[in-house]
Scaffold this motif. Structure first.
Motif, PDB file in Angstrom:
ATOM      1  N   MET A   1       7.876  -9.514  -4.960  1.00  0.00           N
ATOM      2  CA  MET A   1       7.240  -8.378  -4.310  1.00  0.00           C
ATOM      3  C   MET A   1       8.303  -7.633  -3.506  1.00  0.00           C
ATOM      4  N   ILE A   2       8.230  -6.319  -3.561  1.00  0.00           N
ATOM      5  CA  ILE A   2       9.158  -5.501  -2.794  1.00  0.00           C
ATOM      6  C   ILE A   2       8.394  -4.751  -1.709  1.00  0.00           C
ATOM      7  N   LEU A   3       9.135  -4.275  -0.718  1.00  0.00           N
ATOM      8  CA  LEU A   3       8.518  -3.602   0.418  1.00  0.00           C
ATOM      9  C   LEU A   3       7.661  -2.417  -0.021  1.00  0.00           C
ATOM     10  N   GLY A   4       8.096  -1.698  -1.039  1.00  0.00           N
ATOM     11  CA  GLY A   4       7.332  -0.555  -1.538  1.00  0.00           C
ATOM     12  C   GLY A   4       5.948  -0.928  -2.043  1.00  0.00           C
TER      13      GLY A   4
END
Length: 82
Positions: A1-4
């Motif tokens: 998972m990425i911050l975006g």
């Protein structure tokens, strides 16, 4: 998972504020997100105006830190548009 995947800009978010063009935009003026430091700056400016103190100030900050948005908010307050 990425911050975006976790965060998304608010609707209407723009990367920059132009005081000249955004001062008459109530959504732009009222969308300001305050911090304890900016609340101090706003209070200091209003106190100076109310008590006939210094009418000069210098606002220094890195690019993208909200200086123009803060000035737009102050302009809206002083013009009684919010």
């Amino acid at each position: 998972m990425i911050l975006g995947d976790l965060l998304a800009p608010a609707p209407g978010f723009q990367r920059s504020v132009n005081v000249q063009y955004d001062l008459d935009d109530p959504d732009r003026v009222t969308s300001y997100i305050s911090t304890s430091m900016t609340e101090w700056v706003i209070g200091d400016v209003l106190d100076a105006l109310h008590n006939h103190g210094s009418h000069a100030a210098m606002l220094i900050g890195s690019y993208g830190t909200g200086k123009s948005h803060l000035v737009t908010l102050l302009g809206g307050i002083l013009r009684k548009r919010i």
